[in-house]
Write a protein that holds these residues in place. Structure first.
Motif, PDB file in Angstrom:
ATOM      1  N   LYS A 285      24.422   4.026  18.883  1.00  0.00           N
ATOM      2  CA  LYS A 285      25.777   3.686  18.424  1.00  0.00           C
ATOM      3  C   LYS A 285      26.763   3.765  19.585  1.00  0.00           C
ATOM      4  CE  LYS A 285      28.974   3.121  15.145  1.00  0.00           C
ATOM      5  NZ  LYS A 285      30.210   3.280  15.908  1.00  0.00           N
ATOM      6  N   GLU A 286      26.627   4.777  20.430  1.00  0.00           N
ATOM      7  CA  GLU A 286      27.533   4.932  21.571  1.00  0.00           C
ATOM      8  C   GLU A 286      27.342   3.790  22.572  1.00  0.00           C
ATOM      9  OE1 GLU A 286      28.041   9.706  22.120  1.00  0.00           O
ATOM     10  OE2 GLU A 286      26.014   8.899  22.343  1.00  0.00           O
ATOM     11  N   ILE A 287      26.092   3.385  22.784  1.00  0.00           N
ATOM     12  CA  ILE A 287      25.813   2.259  23.691  1.00  0.00           C
ATOM     13  C   ILE A 287      26.432   0.985  23.126  1.00  0.00           C
ATOM     14  CG2 ILE A 287      24.004   0.788  24.664  1.00  0.00           C
ATOM     15  CD1 ILE A 287      22.177   3.243  24.711  1.00  0.00           C
ATOM     16  N   ALA A 288      26.238   0.781  21.827  1.00  0.00           N
ATOM     17  CA  ALA A 288      26.792  -0.414  21.169  1.00  0.00           C
ATOM     18  C   ALA A 288      28.309  -0.470  21.312  1.00  0.00           C
ATOM     19  CB  ALA A 288      26.384  -0.427  19.697  1.00  0.00           C
ATOM     20  N   ASP A 289      28.967   0.671  21.067  1.00  0.00           N
ATOM     21  CA  ASP A 289      30.427   0.715  21.165  1.00  0.00           C
ATOM     22  C   ASP A 289      30.895   0.462  22.603  1.00  0.00           C
ATOM     23  OD1 ASP A 289      30.532   1.291  18.494  1.00  0.00           O
ATOM     24  OD2 ASP A 289      30.835   3.444  18.746  1.00  0.00           O
ATOM     25  N   LYS A 290      30.196   1.038  23.564  1.00  0.00           N
ATOM     26  CA  LYS A 290      30.601   0.911  24.961  1.00  0.00           C
ATOM     27  C   LYS A 290      30.431  -0.519  25.482  1.00  0.00           C
ATOM     28  CE  LYS A 290      30.272   3.495  29.314  1.00  0.00           C
ATOM     29  NZ  LYS A 290      31.668   3.955  29.237  1.00  0.00           N
ATOM     30  N   LEU A 291      29.374  -1.191  25.001  1.00  0.00           N
ATOM     31  CA  LEU A 291      29.085  -2.545  25.485  1.00  0.00           C
ATOM     32  C   LEU A 291      29.601  -3.630  24.540  1.00  0.00           C
ATOM     33  CD1 LEU A 291      25.422  -2.066  26.806  1.00  0.00           C
ATOM     34  CD2 LEU A 291      27.572  -1.958  28.093  1.00  0.00           C
ATOM     35  N   PHE A 292      30.253  -3.200  23.444  1.00  0.00           N
ATOM     36  CA  PHE A 292      30.834  -4.134  22.463  1.00  0.00           C
ATOM     37  C   PHE A 292      29.775  -5.059  21.860  1.00  0.00           C
ATOM     38  CE2 PHE A 292      34.136  -3.159  25.634  1.00  0.00           C
ATOM     39  CZ  PHE A 292      35.069  -2.552  24.805  1.00  0.00           C
TER      40      PHE A 292
ATOM     41  N   SER B 271      26.282  -4.926  18.785  1.00  0.00           N
ATOM     42  CA  SER B 271      25.849  -4.217  17.578  1.00  0.00           C
ATOM     43  C   SER B 271      24.699  -3.257  17.896  1.00  0.00           C
ATOM     44  CB  SER B 271      25.381  -5.221  16.513  1.00  0.00           C
ATOM     45  OG  SER B 271      24.181  -5.849  16.921  1.00  0.00           O
ATOM     46  N   VAL B 272      24.515  -2.289  17.013  1.00  0.00           N
ATOM     47  CA  VAL B 272      23.404  -1.349  17.163  1.00  0.00           C
ATOM     48  C   VAL B 272      22.083  -2.112  17.110  1.00  0.00           C
ATOM     49  CG1 VAL B 272      22.168   0.585  16.093  1.00  0.00           C
ATOM     50  CG2 VAL B 272      24.672   0.620  16.220  1.00  0.00           C
TER      51      VAL B 272
ATOM     52  N   THR C  62      21.532  -5.080  18.136  1.00  0.00           N
ATOM     53  CA  THR C  62      21.334  -5.737  19.431  1.00  0.00           C
ATOM     54  C   THR C  62      20.826  -4.744  20.469  1.00  0.00           C
ATOM     55  OG1 THR C  62      23.070  -7.361  18.964  1.00  0.00           O
ATOM     56  CG2 THR C  62      22.474  -7.054  21.273  1.00  0.00           C
ATOM     57  N   VAL C  63      21.346  -3.522  20.431  1.00  0.00           N
ATOM     58  CA  VAL C  63      20.869  -2.477  21.341  1.00  0.00           C
ATOM     59  C   VAL C  63      19.384  -2.229  21.108  1.00  0.00           C
ATOM     60  CG1 VAL C  63      21.014  -0.024  21.965  1.00  0.00           C
ATOM     61  CG2 VAL C  63      23.107  -1.327  21.535  1.00  0.00           C
ATOM     62  N   GLU C  64      19.003  -2.096  19.836  1.00  0.00           N
ATOM     63  CA  GLU C  64      17.596  -1.847  19.504  1.00  0.00           C
ATOM     64  C   GLU C  64      16.721  -3.011  19.949  1.00  0.00           C
ATOM     65  OE1 GLU C  64      17.837  -1.215  15.321  1.00  0.00           O
ATOM     66  OE2 GLU C  64      18.397   0.905  15.506  1.00  0.00           O
ATOM     67  N   SER C  65      17.224  -4.237  19.789  1.00  0.00           N
ATOM     68  CA  SER C  65      16.481  -5.416  20.228  1.00  0.00           C
ATOM     69  C   SER C  65      16.284  -5.416  21.736  1.00  0.00           C
ATOM     70  CB  SER C  65      17.224  -6.685  19.789  1.00  0.00           C
ATOM     71  OG  SER C  65      16.537  -7.842  20.239  1.00  0.00           O
ATOM     72  N   HIS C  66      17.344  -5.059  22.471  1.00  0.00           N
ATOM     73  CA  HIS C  66      17.237  -4.980  23.942  1.00  0.00           C
ATOM     74  C   HIS C  66      16.200  -3.925  24.343  1.00  0.00           C
ATOM     75  CE1 HIS C  66      20.143  -7.771  25.493  1.00  0.00           C
ATOM     76  NE2 HIS C  66      21.154  -7.246  24.812  1.00  0.00           N
ATOM     77  N   LYS C  67      16.216  -2.791  23.678  1.00  0.00           N
ATOM     78  CA  LYS C  67      15.257  -1.725  23.999  1.00  0.00           C
ATOM     79  C   LYS C  67      13.826  -2.198  23.794  1.00  0.00           C
ATOM     80  CE  LYS C  67      17.757   2.635  23.344  1.00  0.00           C
ATOM     81  NZ  LYS C  67      17.821   3.895  22.572  1.00  0.00           N
ATOM     82  N   THR C  68      13.608  -2.926  22.695  1.00  0.00           N
ATOM     83  CA  THR C  68      12.274  -3.455  22.421  1.00  0.00           C
ATOM     84  C   THR C  68      11.829  -4.397  23.530  1.00  0.00           C
ATOM     85  OG1 THR C  68      12.587  -3.286  20.025  1.00  0.00           O
ATOM     86  CG2 THR C  68      10.874  -4.789  20.799  1.00  0.00           C
ATOM     87  N   HIS C  69      12.726  -5.288  23.957  1.00  0.00           N
ATOM     88  CA  HIS C  69      12.399  -6.240  25.019  1.00  0.00           C
ATOM     89  C   HIS C  69      12.144  -5.521  26.345  1.00  0.00           C
ATOM     90  CE1 HIS C  69      14.692  -9.531  22.604  1.00  0.00           C
ATOM     91  NE2 HIS C  69      13.429  -9.435  22.235  1.00  0.00           N
TER      92      HIS C  69
END
Length: 219
Positions: A175-182, A184-185, A187-194
């Protein structure tokens, strides 16, 4: 994937276990199926066909707890194990991870940490409290002292993916990463998977080690 996450809580300290159950109950996507006093109690009496996350509350980590986690991971391979305990020595932490636990929360964790941990485990990611991560990072950094290789695989990552690794490695939650990079959560999870796929990594601990090797996190 069902939006409802089914949890059981295992621990001999009833007050702590009821507290964890109460915190989970504040989220409509969380379901606490039952509380059990021990792994034996759980093994003998649990009849629930689907358990997403088993939360094991430990006041102190004993060898018997390590054995229980190993047995549980083998008997219920689809159930993710989250440990809630006071901060122990690094040997105990490594034993817990090796036994099959996918998450570790210290007693000073917040409700937000608990919920994020359960969501992370359900989503296929490991989750560790900041103090636990610091112990793992410091130990690995000591082992890597004087050796700072640069992986060619680093070039496979986009600028955004490198940003996410850096923030995650410095104890930011999804959630903090999502907020900092503007973003969604999700999208963050998708990036981590990739990222994990590109680097051929299997766990968050592997990603942490990779980040240290390639100077992507600040120690």
């Amino acid at each position: 994937m069902s939006s409802i996450i089914s949890n059981v809580i295992i621990g001999s300290h009833q007050l702590y276990c009821e507290g964890v159950a109460s915190l989970l109950a504040t989220d409509s996507n969380m379901q606490v199926l039952d509380l059990y006093s021990s792994y034996q109690d759980f093994s003998e009496h649990c009849k629930h066909p689907i358990i997403h996350v088993a939360i094991k509350v430990l006041h102190k980590i004993e060898e018997s707890d390590i054995a229980d986690i190993t047995t549980m991971q083998k008997k219920f391979p689809k159930t993710k194990i989250l440990i809630v305990s006071s901060v122990e020595n690094e040997h105990s932490i490594y034993q817990i991870i090796k036994a099959g636990a996918k998450g570790f929360l210290a007693y000073d964790a917040s409700k937000h940490d608990l919920l994020e941990a359960v969501y992370s485990l359900r989503g296929g990611y490991d989750y560790f409290s900041k103090c636990i991560t610091d112990i793992l990072v410091n130990r690995y950094a000591q082992e890597m002292q004087g050796d700072t290789p640069h992986s060619a695989e680093l070039e496979k990552l986009s600028v955004r993916e490198k940003e996410i690794i850096e923030l995650w490695g410095n104890s930011y939650g999804n959630k903090e990463i999502a907020d900092k990079l503007f973003i969604s959560v999700r999208t963050v999870e998708s990036h981590k998977t990739h990222i994990m796929q590109k680097l051929n990594l299997k766990t968050a601990v592997d990603l942490m080690k990779y980040a240290i090797k390639n100077n992507l996190i600040q120690l």
